[in-house]
Design an enzyme around this catalytic site. Structure first.
Site, PDB file in Angstrom:
ATOM      1  CG  ASN A  32     -14.002 -12.091  -5.535  1.00  0.00           C
ATOM      2  OD1 ASN A  32     -12.923 -12.636  -5.585  1.00  0.00           O
ATOM      3  ND2 ASN A  32     -14.726 -11.914  -6.614  1.00  0.00           N
ATOM      4  CG  HIS A  37     -15.998 -17.198   0.642  1.00  0.00           C
ATOM      5  ND1 HIS A  37     -15.418 -16.708  -0.508  1.00  0.00           N
ATOM      6  CD2 HIS A  37     -15.390 -16.547   1.651  1.00  0.00           C
ATOM      7  CE1 HIS A  37     -14.511 -15.811  -0.208  1.00  0.00           C
ATOM      8  NE2 HIS A  37     -14.466 -15.688   1.098  1.00  0.00           N
ATOM      9  CE  LYS A 151      -6.757 -18.246   1.842  1.00  0.00           C
ATOM     10  NZ  LYS A 151      -5.597 -17.355   1.942  1.00  0.00           N
ATOM     11  CD  GLN A 155      -9.487 -14.054   9.327  1.00  0.00           C
ATOM     12  OE1 GLN A 155      -9.190 -12.928   8.955  1.00  0.00           O
ATOM     13  NE2 GLN A 155     -10.289 -14.829   8.623  1.00  0.00           N
ATOM     14  CB  SER A 187      -7.220 -16.938  -1.750  1.00  0.00           C
ATOM     15  OG  SER A 187      -7.036 -15.560  -1.524  1.00  0.00           O
TER      16      SER A 187
HETATM   17  O1  PAF Z   1     -11.288 -13.649   6.226  1.00  0.00           O
HETATM   18  C1  PAF Z   1     -11.940 -12.639   5.893  1.00  0.00           C
HETATM   19  O2  PAF Z   1     -12.571 -12.592   4.833  1.00  0.00           O
HETATM   20  C2  PAF Z   1     -11.924 -11.427   6.816  1.00  0.00           C
HETATM   21  O3  PAF Z   1     -10.712 -11.288   7.456  1.00  0.00           O
HETATM   22  C3  PAF Z   1     -13.093 -11.415   7.810  1.00  0.00           C
HETATM   23  C4  PAF Z   1     -13.005 -12.594   8.763  1.00  0.00           C
HETATM   24  C5  PAF Z   1     -14.423 -11.464   7.074  1.00  0.00           C
HETATM   25  C6  PAF Z   1     -13.053 -10.135   8.650  1.00  0.00           C
HETATM   26  O4  PAF Z   1     -13.156  -9.008   7.856  1.00  0.00           O
END
Ligand code: PAF
Length: 288
Positions: A32, A37, A151, A155, A187
């Site tokens: 998506n 991205h 963002k 993570q 997002s």
């Molecule tokens: O941020 C994301 O889209 C996910 O957490 C990732 C890093 C692709 C892991 O599944």
């Protein structure tokens, strides 16, 4: 663009690039794809000879089955965007490739401490899922550089620590959060917002800025700042999980020997059907 849908094909492609002496930049995603991205991919391309993206909606990182089921899947459109951007390859593994013995029997990666707080406290098991899948994807893709959006600040730190602790030969890079014109962080989950909620969501960045400015001006009553910021969001119609000031080093409360340039303000709040997260480094907060 090569579409790689098996582990054997991934290894073969990786060998071709290695034999040609080419560096590889990688952007793991759950699909998506939006401009956020795509900016990660631009960042990878700026540093490497080859760029590869993966799309895999990782079931192990979802703590609620409803969230997994409704997660937007738009593979055809995503492939078009990646082609237009000139990505060299897209890796699309299946569940059986990633979890051959099923999720319940998978070997997992646990990064202690930093995964227990904030998002980890609100989404039990989430970061074990993230660290496990990212570790596996790194082993399959073997990138020189991997780019993650800031963002998802927690993570990013979890992945950096995992790569360092496991001596993975990859440089993990954070790229600046991509925002809509009104400041809403891009997002995939923004798709759950109505038009009115999208407008309202601009309040998140305004709140982060207000907290960061107060810190820049010397305010140090962290608990009171956090409480009034959460109240501001609640008054605007959000259900805040947290607004908090943390050290960018380890996401613990600010350390005594640090100043505001080492701090980040993080927020998570529900708005309608979307749970939104965002953050702002105090050092990056520009005047309104
Ligand atoms: O941020 C994301 O889209 C996910 O957490 C990732 C890093 C692709 C892991 O599944």
């Amino acid at each position: 663009m090569d579409i790689v849908d098996s582990i054997e094909a991934m290894r073969a492609l990786r060998k071709t690039w290695r034999d040609a002496g080419q560096t590889v930049g990688y952007v793991p995603t759950m699909g998506n794809l939006h401009d956020g991205h795509l900016s990660l991919l631009d960042r990878a391309r700026a540093q490497c000879d080859r760029t590869i993206c993966s799309i895999y909606v990782n079931p192990l990182q979802f703590d609620q089955s409803k969230d997994l089921e409704r997660y937007p899947r738009t593979l055809e459109e995503d492939m078009e965007k990646l082609r237009a951007l000139g990505a060299d390859a897209l890796f699309v593994p299946s569940d059986t490739m990633i979890y051959p013995r099923g999720m319940a029997h998978a070997t997992t990666v646990d990064v202690p401490g930093i995964t227990d707080i904030l998002e980890g406290a609100h989404r039990r098991g989430h970061f074990v899922g993230v660290a496990t899948v990212v570790c596996k994807l790194f082993n399959l893709v073997q990138p020189h550089v991997a780019v993650f959006g800031e963002k998802d600040f927690q993570q990013l730190l979890v992945v950096k620590r995992m790569a360092a602790d496991l001596n993975l030969p990859v440089e993990v890079i954070g790229a600046a959060t991509s925002r809509e014109a009104n400041g809403l962080a891009r997002s995939s989950r923004n798709g759950y917002l109505t038009d009115t909620e999208r407008d309202k969501a601009a309040e998140i960045l305004r709140t982060l800025r207000a907290v960061a400015h107060a810190l820049q001006q010397g305010e140090r009553e962290f608990a009171e700042l956090e409480r009034s910021a959460a109240q501001r969001l609640a008054d605007a119609g959000f259900e805040p999980d947290y607004v908090t000031v943390r050290s960018t080093l380890d996401l613990e409360p600010p350390h005594d020997d640090e100043g505001p340039d080492a701090w980040v303000v993080l927020v998570a709040a529900q708005l309608g059907k979307a749970r939104l997260i965002d953050n702002l480094r105090v050092a990056d907060a520009t005047p309104d």
